[in-house]
Scaffold this motif. Sequence first.
Motif, PDB file in Angstrom:
ATOM      1  N   ALA A 147       1.799  19.007 -13.743  1.00  0.00           N
ATOM      2  CA  ALA A 147       2.739  19.376 -15.227  1.00  0.00           C
ATOM      3  C   ALA A 147       2.885  17.405 -14.866  1.00  0.00           C
ATOM      4  O   ALA A 147       3.112  16.833 -16.257  1.00  0.00           O
ATOM      5  CB  ALA A 147       3.657  20.447 -14.669  1.00  0.00           C
ATOM      6  N   ALA A 148       3.754  16.719 -13.453  1.00  0.00           N
ATOM      7  CA  ALA A 148       3.716  15.193 -13.856  1.00  0.00           C
ATOM      8  C   ALA A 148       2.660  14.503 -13.982  1.00  0.00           C
ATOM      9  O   ALA A 148       3.181  13.557 -14.734  1.00  0.00           O
ATOM     10  CB  ALA A 148       4.230  14.706 -12.784  1.00  0.00           C
ATOM     11  N   LEU A 149       0.936  15.144 -14.004  1.00  0.00           N
ATOM     12  CA  LEU A 149      -0.030  13.926 -14.402  1.00  0.00           C
ATOM     13  C   LEU A 149      -0.006  14.452 -15.707  1.00  0.00           C
ATOM     14  O   LEU A 149      -0.181  13.260 -16.749  1.00  0.00           O
ATOM     15  CB  LEU A 149      -1.079  14.289 -13.282  1.00  0.00           C
ATOM     16  CG  LEU A 149      -2.344  13.924 -14.292  1.00  0.00           C
ATOM     17  CD1 LEU A 149      -2.163  11.351 -13.607  1.00  0.00           C
ATOM     18  CD2 LEU A 149      -3.389  14.421 -12.785  1.00  0.00           C
ATOM     19  N   ALA A 150       0.243  15.559 -16.318  1.00  0.00           N
ATOM     20  CA  ALA A 150       0.078  16.231 -18.068  1.00  0.00           C
ATOM     21  C   ALA A 150       0.847  14.943 -18.394  1.00  0.00           C
ATOM     22  O   ALA A 150       0.442  14.450 -19.703  1.00  0.00           O
ATOM     23  CB  ALA A 150       0.545  17.828 -17.864  1.00  0.00           C
ATOM     24  N   ALA A 151       1.819  14.899 -18.424  1.00  0.00           N
ATOM     25  CA  ALA A 151       3.209  14.454 -18.981  1.00  0.00           C
ATOM     26  C   ALA A 151       3.702  13.253 -18.610  1.00  0.00           C
ATOM     27  O   ALA A 151       4.262  11.777 -18.796  1.00  0.00           O
ATOM     28  CB  ALA A 151       4.848  14.417 -18.208  1.00  0.00           C
ATOM     29  N   ALA A 158      -8.973   9.787 -15.401  1.00  0.00           N
ATOM     30  CA  ALA A 158      -9.640   8.010 -15.268  1.00  0.00           C
ATOM     31  C   ALA A 158      -7.925   7.264 -14.881  1.00  0.00           C
ATOM     32  O   ALA A 158      -7.461   6.187 -15.095  1.00  0.00           O
ATOM     33  CB  ALA A 158      -9.127   7.763 -15.872  1.00  0.00           C
ATOM     34  N   ILE A 159      -6.941   7.867 -13.537  1.00  0.00           N
ATOM     35  CA  ILE A 159      -5.782   7.424 -13.033  1.00  0.00           C
ATOM     36  C   ILE A 159      -6.485   6.966 -11.259  1.00  0.00           C
ATOM     37  O   ILE A 159      -6.995   7.659 -10.681  1.00  0.00           O
ATOM     38  CB  ILE A 159      -5.117   8.047 -13.378  1.00  0.00           C
ATOM     39  CG1 ILE A 159      -4.192   8.324 -14.458  1.00  0.00           C
ATOM     40  CG2 ILE A 159      -3.785   6.754 -12.577  1.00  0.00           C
ATOM     41  CD1 ILE A 159      -3.434   9.176 -14.978  1.00  0.00           C
ATOM     42  N   GLU A 187      -8.653  15.310  -7.653  1.00  0.00           N
ATOM     43  CA  GLU A 187      -9.876  15.201  -9.049  1.00  0.00           C
ATOM     44  C   GLU A 187      -9.104  15.643 -10.144  1.00  0.00           C
ATOM     45  O   GLU A 187      -9.966  14.721 -11.220  1.00  0.00           O
ATOM     46  CB  GLU A 187     -10.092  16.984  -8.888  1.00  0.00           C
ATOM     47  CG  GLU A 187     -11.140  16.910  -7.128  1.00  0.00           C
ATOM     48  CD  GLU A 187     -12.013  18.647  -6.969  1.00  0.00           C
ATOM     49  OE1 GLU A 187     -11.061  19.302  -7.401  1.00  0.00           O
ATOM     50  OE2 GLU A 187     -12.575  18.059  -5.779  1.00  0.00           O
ATOM     51  N   ALA A 188      -7.626  15.644 -10.017  1.00  0.00           N
ATOM     52  CA  ALA A 188      -7.317  15.756 -11.172  1.00  0.00           C
ATOM     53  C   ALA A 188      -6.707  13.963 -11.698  1.00  0.00           C
ATOM     54  O   ALA A 188      -7.665  14.298 -12.794  1.00  0.00           O
ATOM     55  CB  ALA A 188      -5.969  16.235 -10.845  1.00  0.00           C
ATOM     56  N   LEU A 189      -6.612  13.818 -10.479  1.00  0.00           N
ATOM     57  CA  LEU A 189      -6.039  12.621 -11.180  1.00  0.00           C
ATOM     58  C   LEU A 189      -7.642  11.479 -11.684  1.00  0.00           C
ATOM     59  O   LEU A 189      -7.943  10.485 -12.356  1.00  0.00           O
ATOM     60  CB  LEU A 189      -6.234  11.678  -9.720  1.00  0.00           C
ATOM     61  CG  LEU A 189      -4.447  11.558  -9.130  1.00  0.00           C
ATOM     62  CD1 LEU A 189      -4.360  11.242  -7.918  1.00  0.00           C
ATOM     63  CD2 LEU A 189      -3.635  11.026 -10.476  1.00  0.00           C
ATOM     64  N   ALA A 190      -9.443  11.941 -11.186  1.00  0.00           N
ATOM     65  CA  ALA A 190     -10.902  11.599 -11.511  1.00  0.00           C
ATOM     66  C   ALA A 190     -10.021  11.700 -12.105  1.00  0.00           C
ATOM     67  O   ALA A 190     -10.929  11.056 -13.589  1.00  0.00           O
ATOM     68  CB  ALA A 190     -11.870  11.963 -10.292  1.00  0.00           C
ATOM     69  N   ARG A 191     -10.502  13.020 -13.726  1.00  0.00           N
ATOM     70  CA  ARG A 191      -9.910  13.166 -14.615  1.00  0.00           C
ATOM     71  C   ARG A 191      -9.424  12.648 -15.709  1.00  0.00           C
ATOM     72  O   ARG A 191      -9.910  12.476 -16.888  1.00  0.00           O
ATOM     73  CB  ARG A 191     -10.446  15.164 -14.533  1.00  0.00           C
ATOM     74  CG  ARG A 191     -10.901  15.835 -13.708  1.00  0.00           C
ATOM     75  CD  ARG A 191     -10.843  17.464 -14.848  1.00  0.00           C
ATOM     76  NE  ARG A 191      -9.421  17.625 -14.191  1.00  0.00           N
ATOM     77  CZ  ARG A 191      -9.269  18.663 -12.999  1.00  0.00           C
ATOM     78  NH1 ARG A 191     -10.350  18.463 -12.196  1.00  0.00           N
ATOM     79  NH2 ARG A 191      -8.099  18.929 -12.764  1.00  0.00           N
ATOM     80  N   ALA A 201      -0.327  -1.587 -19.046  1.00  0.00           N
ATOM     81  CA  ALA A 201      -1.309  -0.889 -19.631  1.00  0.00           C
ATOM     82  C   ALA A 201      -0.330  -0.006 -18.391  1.00  0.00           C
ATOM     83  O   ALA A 201       0.127   0.453 -17.132  1.00  0.00           O
ATOM     84  CB  ALA A 201      -2.749  -1.240 -18.975  1.00  0.00           C
ATOM     85  N   ARG A 202      -1.230   1.043 -18.156  1.00  0.00           N
ATOM     86  CA  ARG A 202      -0.785   2.623 -17.493  1.00  0.00           C
ATOM     87  C   ARG A 202      -0.910   2.435 -16.532  1.00  0.00           C
ATOM     88  O   ARG A 202      -2.225   2.186 -16.006  1.00  0.00           O
ATOM     89  CB  ARG A 202      -1.431   4.168 -18.072  1.00  0.00           C
ATOM     90  CG  ARG A 202      -0.339   4.986 -17.563  1.00  0.00           C
ATOM     91  CD  ARG A 202      -1.416   6.273 -18.267  1.00  0.00           C
ATOM     92  NE  ARG A 202      -2.135   7.116 -18.070  1.00  0.00           N
ATOM     93  CZ  ARG A 202      -2.658   8.509 -18.649  1.00  0.00           C
ATOM     94  NH1 ARG A 202      -2.067   8.978 -18.717  1.00  0.00           N
ATOM     95  NH2 ARG A 202      -4.140   8.184 -18.932  1.00  0.00           N
ATOM     96  N   ALA A 203       0.050   2.491 -14.910  1.00  0.00           N
ATOM     97  CA  ALA A 203      -0.301   2.418 -13.498  1.00  0.00           C
ATOM     98  C   ALA A 203       0.251   3.675 -13.403  1.00  0.00           C
ATOM     99  O   ALA A 203       1.699   3.783 -13.642  1.00  0.00           O
ATOM    100  CB  ALA A 203       0.244   1.126 -13.045  1.00  0.00           C
ATOM    101  N   LEU A 204       0.556   4.095 -12.476  1.00  0.00           N
ATOM    102  CA  LEU A 204       1.057   5.076 -11.437  1.00  0.00           C
ATOM    103  C   LEU A 204       1.183   4.847  -9.884  1.00  0.00           C
ATOM    104  O   LEU A 204       0.265   4.434  -9.270  1.00  0.00           O
ATOM    105  CB  LEU A 204       0.453   6.260 -11.709  1.00  0.00           C
ATOM    106  CG  LEU A 204       0.827   7.215 -10.473  1.00  0.00           C
ATOM    107  CD1 LEU A 204       2.205   7.835 -10.847  1.00  0.00           C
ATOM    108  CD2 LEU A 204      -0.125   8.626 -11.028  1.00  0.00           C
ATOM    109  N   ILE A 205       2.033   4.699  -9.543  1.00  0.00           N
ATOM    110  CA  ILE A 205       2.737   4.330  -8.058  1.00  0.00           C
ATOM    111  C   ILE A 205       3.319   5.699  -7.411  1.00  0.00           C
ATOM    112  O   ILE A 205       3.672   5.822  -8.216  1.00  0.00           O
ATOM    113  CB  ILE A 205       3.473   3.493  -7.571  1.00  0.00           C
ATOM    114  CG1 ILE A 205       3.069   1.960  -8.461  1.00  0.00           C
ATOM    115  CG2 ILE A 205       3.853   2.816  -6.701  1.00  0.00           C
ATOM    116  CD1 ILE A 205       3.965   0.753  -8.614  1.00  0.00           C
ATOM    117  N   ILE A 206       2.019   6.261  -6.793  1.00  0.00           N
ATOM    118  CA  ILE A 206       2.523   7.503  -5.975  1.00  0.00           C
ATOM    119  C   ILE A 206       3.134   6.854  -4.485  1.00  0.00           C
ATOM    120  O   ILE A 206       2.555   6.276  -3.092  1.00  0.00           O
ATOM    121  CB  ILE A 206       1.709   8.448  -5.833  1.00  0.00           C
ATOM    122  CG1 ILE A 206       0.811   8.951  -6.924  1.00  0.00           C
ATOM    123  CG2 ILE A 206       1.797  10.030  -4.820  1.00  0.00           C
ATOM    124  CD1 ILE A 206      -0.151   9.608  -6.662  1.00  0.00           C
TER     125      ILE A 206
END
Length: 263
Positions: free
Chosen positions: A199-203, A251-252, A245-249, A18-23
């Motif tokens: 932009a990266a979050l949207a993509a 749901a990441i 806030e962008a990550l929370a919107r 499932a979608r996961a993001l590592i920063i």
Amino acid sequence: MALLPGASPPLKEAVTLARALIINADDLGYDPGITRGILHALREGVVSSATLLVNAPDSEHAARQARGLAIGLHLNLDRGPPVDPGFPRGWRTVDGGLAGARVGELPADVVEAEALAQLERLERLLGQAATHLDVHKHLHRHPQVLEGLSRVARRAGLPVRSIDAAMRGALRARGVATNDHFVGESGQTAYWTQERFSAALAALPAEGVTEWMCHPGHLPEVVTTRYASQREVELTTFLNARSREALARAAIQPTDYRVLTRA
């Protein structure tokens, strides 16, 4: 020294999670100013992972400060002293250091021994297992470096960062877990501006594990690096409330490479 337990064996076949993001912030331990910035981004920003250089000016101090956080190894074959006492003299610079310009010529066995020595040093300094492996300046683009690193990754049960589809396929063919997608760069200008973050979050792909490689930090105090003031721009981005806030919107909740070893 035996590798610390805790990592699961790597996946033998590609599995889409499932979608996961590592920063992930590279260069922890490179310099005191860089270290302070990375730790700030980990503790108060949205950075969720970092990788430690174990043969750099601030390595020991950085490791002490980073205990308990999600930290992997930033394998350094580019500069500084080798950690493996048996590292061949013929592959060193005149002052005994690592010769980054010749790394493509290193035999896989030499890479394997040095990677293992650096990983074991990380464990001694941190008192915990690494979350994953990546390589300073992406030097695992060289086939022999990738081979030597993969051997250590399999032994330790750790994922390795891939930066493109070819590397991803090569790692998985060797039984090493890796991320599905990768975003990040360091050049003349700061990469992670607020605009690029948005932009990266949207993509962000709808599935799979994505790594955003980043380089937050304060101005270097000891080392000379072309990526200096750019680090402060990145630090501002990852500390900005707008990013959280962008990550929370979306749901990441950013995670770390253990999402792969738990699969």
